[in-house]
Design a protein around this motif. Sequence first.
Motif, PDB file in Angstrom:
ATOM      1  N   LEU A 109       0.617   5.602  12.406  1.00  0.00           N
ATOM      2  CA  LEU A 109       0.781   4.244  11.887  1.00  0.00           C
ATOM      3  C   LEU A 109       1.232   3.269  12.964  1.00  0.00           C
ATOM      4  CD1 LEU A 109       2.677   5.321   8.656  1.00  0.00           C
ATOM      5  CD2 LEU A 109       0.292   4.551   8.768  1.00  0.00           C
ATOM      6  N   ARG A 110       0.973   1.999  12.679  1.00  0.00           N
ATOM      7  CA  ARG A 110       1.377   0.904  13.560  1.00  0.00           C
ATOM      8  C   ARG A 110       2.182  -0.107  12.746  1.00  0.00           C
ATOM      9  NH1 ARG A 110      -0.964  -1.338  18.159  1.00  0.00           N
ATOM     10  NH2 ARG A 110      -2.705   0.138  17.916  1.00  0.00           N
ATOM     11  N   ILE A 125       5.005   6.770  13.471  1.00  0.00           N
ATOM     12  CA  ILE A 125       4.721   5.468  14.088  1.00  0.00           C
ATOM     13  C   ILE A 125       4.386   5.678  15.554  1.00  0.00           C
ATOM     14  CG2 ILE A 125       5.601   3.163  14.586  1.00  0.00           C
ATOM     15  CD1 ILE A 125       5.313   3.674  11.624  1.00  0.00           C
ATOM     16  N   VAL A 126       3.254   5.160  15.987  1.00  0.00           N
ATOM     17  CA  VAL A 126       2.860   5.302  17.392  1.00  0.00           C
ATOM     18  C   VAL A 126       2.888   3.977  18.141  1.00  0.00           C
ATOM     19  CG1 VAL A 126       1.475   7.365  16.969  1.00  0.00           C
ATOM     20  CG2 VAL A 126       0.406   5.103  16.795  1.00  0.00           C
ATOM     21  N   ARG A 133       0.833  -1.199   0.000  1.00  0.00           N
ATOM     22  CA  ARG A 133       0.000   0.000   0.000  1.00  0.00           C
ATOM     23  C   ARG A 133       0.870   1.252   0.000  1.00  0.00           C
ATOM     24  NH1 ARG A 133      -2.792  -2.069   5.386  1.00  0.00           N
ATOM     25  NH2 ARG A 133      -0.568  -2.418   5.741  1.00  0.00           N
ATOM     26  N   LEU A 134       0.218   2.394  -0.133  1.00  0.00           N
ATOM     27  CA  LEU A 134       0.903   3.672  -0.001  1.00  0.00           C
ATOM     28  C   LEU A 134       0.636   4.206   1.403  1.00  0.00           C
ATOM     29  CD1 LEU A 134       0.048   5.301  -3.446  1.00  0.00           C
ATOM     30  CD2 LEU A 134       2.237   4.335  -2.720  1.00  0.00           C
ATOM     31  N   LEU A 135       1.705   4.477   2.137  1.00  0.00           N
ATOM     32  CA  LEU A 135       1.601   4.918   3.519  1.00  0.00           C
ATOM     33  C   LEU A 135       1.681   6.434   3.586  1.00  0.00           C
ATOM     34  CD1 LEU A 135       4.176   2.388   5.014  1.00  0.00           C
ATOM     35  CD2 LEU A 135       1.701   2.068   4.790  1.00  0.00           C
ATOM     36  N   LYS A 138       7.768 -11.526   8.752  1.00  0.00           N
ATOM     37  CA  LYS A 138       6.765 -10.632   8.181  1.00  0.00           C
ATOM     38  C   LYS A 138       6.836  -9.260   8.847  1.00  0.00           C
ATOM     39  CE  LYS A 138       3.389 -14.222   6.988  1.00  0.00           C
ATOM     40  NZ  LYS A 138       2.007 -14.713   7.237  1.00  0.00           N
ATOM     41  N   LEU A 139       6.576  -8.236   8.056  1.00  0.00           N
ATOM     42  CA  LEU A 139       6.590  -6.873   8.571  1.00  0.00           C
ATOM     43  C   LEU A 139       5.577  -6.059   7.785  1.00  0.00           C
ATOM     44  CD1 LEU A 139       8.212  -5.100  10.625  1.00  0.00           C
ATOM     45  CD2 LEU A 139       9.574  -4.340   8.676  1.00  0.00           C
ATOM     46  N   ARG A 140       4.599  -5.521   8.468  1.00  0.00           N
ATOM     47  CA  ARG A 140       3.575  -4.710   7.816  1.00  0.00           C
ATOM     48  C   ARG A 140       3.443  -3.386   8.549  1.00  0.00           C
ATOM     49  NH1 ARG A 140      -0.100  -6.962   4.372  1.00  0.00           N
ATOM     50  NH2 ARG A 140      -0.165  -4.795   3.694  1.00  0.00           N
ATOM     51  N   VAL A 141       3.006  -2.390   7.791  1.00  0.00           N
ATOM     52  CA  VAL A 141       2.750  -1.071   8.357  1.00  0.00           C
ATOM     53  C   VAL A 141       1.334  -0.683   7.971  1.00  0.00           C
ATOM     54  CG1 VAL A 141       3.520   1.307   8.555  1.00  0.00           C
ATOM     55  CG2 VAL A 141       5.189  -0.485   8.006  1.00  0.00           C
TER      56      VAL A 141
END
Length: 228
Positions: free
Chosen positions: A83-84, A124-125, A21-23, A57-60
């Motif tokens: 973001l998380r 990032i929170v 996705r676009l963050l 795995k790593l997702r934002v």
Amino acid sequence: MTTTSGTRRPGAVRERLRPGRLLPLGEARDGAWLAERAAREELLRGLSAVRGVVPGKLRVGLAEVGPETPFAVPPGGLPPGPLRITGEFAMEAGLAVDRPLPVVAEEVRGSLFATAERDLGLVIVAVDLRVTGFVEGSPDSKALTPPPGGTGPVVDDPVARAVLEVEGVAGLASVLGFPVRRTTGTLRLELAVARGHRALDVARAARTRAAATAPEVEEITVLVSEIR
């Protein structure tokens, strides 16, 4: 938690090759987005300094929806908001004795926070981690190496030429579409950022330069699809 053997799982490698996705990059007023794949590659690069860690795995994703943006959210983009990061990692079995998992997990979390802010400009929170187990040997260095970026397309457009002069712009990009997309009153740029430059700062500078070059355009957004 399960114990595994071997090196990095093929599924984790395949995940990193998807565009993602676009963050939202920075705040709502910045009008900038960063491809999740590019963000993931830089976050994993930062994790290489954490001894004994084998990333999985790593997702934002969005932690919560932020204020309404004055810009149109691009296709595949998340609306602005904090973001998380959600990630998995394993640890080399030989280092588990002198490196307790809670300590390693905090190092991983600290690395992700630092890279996201210092190198990218993502807000990032929270960072949620899952330890998947232990592995024998060290991670596969080839699997951890991101695919090389291209040289970028050549576009005969005054805005494109101006943006290419901005410090930190590695080139135009066409991963997500045409590098310079114009519609009535709007302009969307897609570019690559040179590694070592903060993505958000480069996107802001590129947007400012584009606005000065095309003052008739009412809305300018910047998509960072690669970090080279």
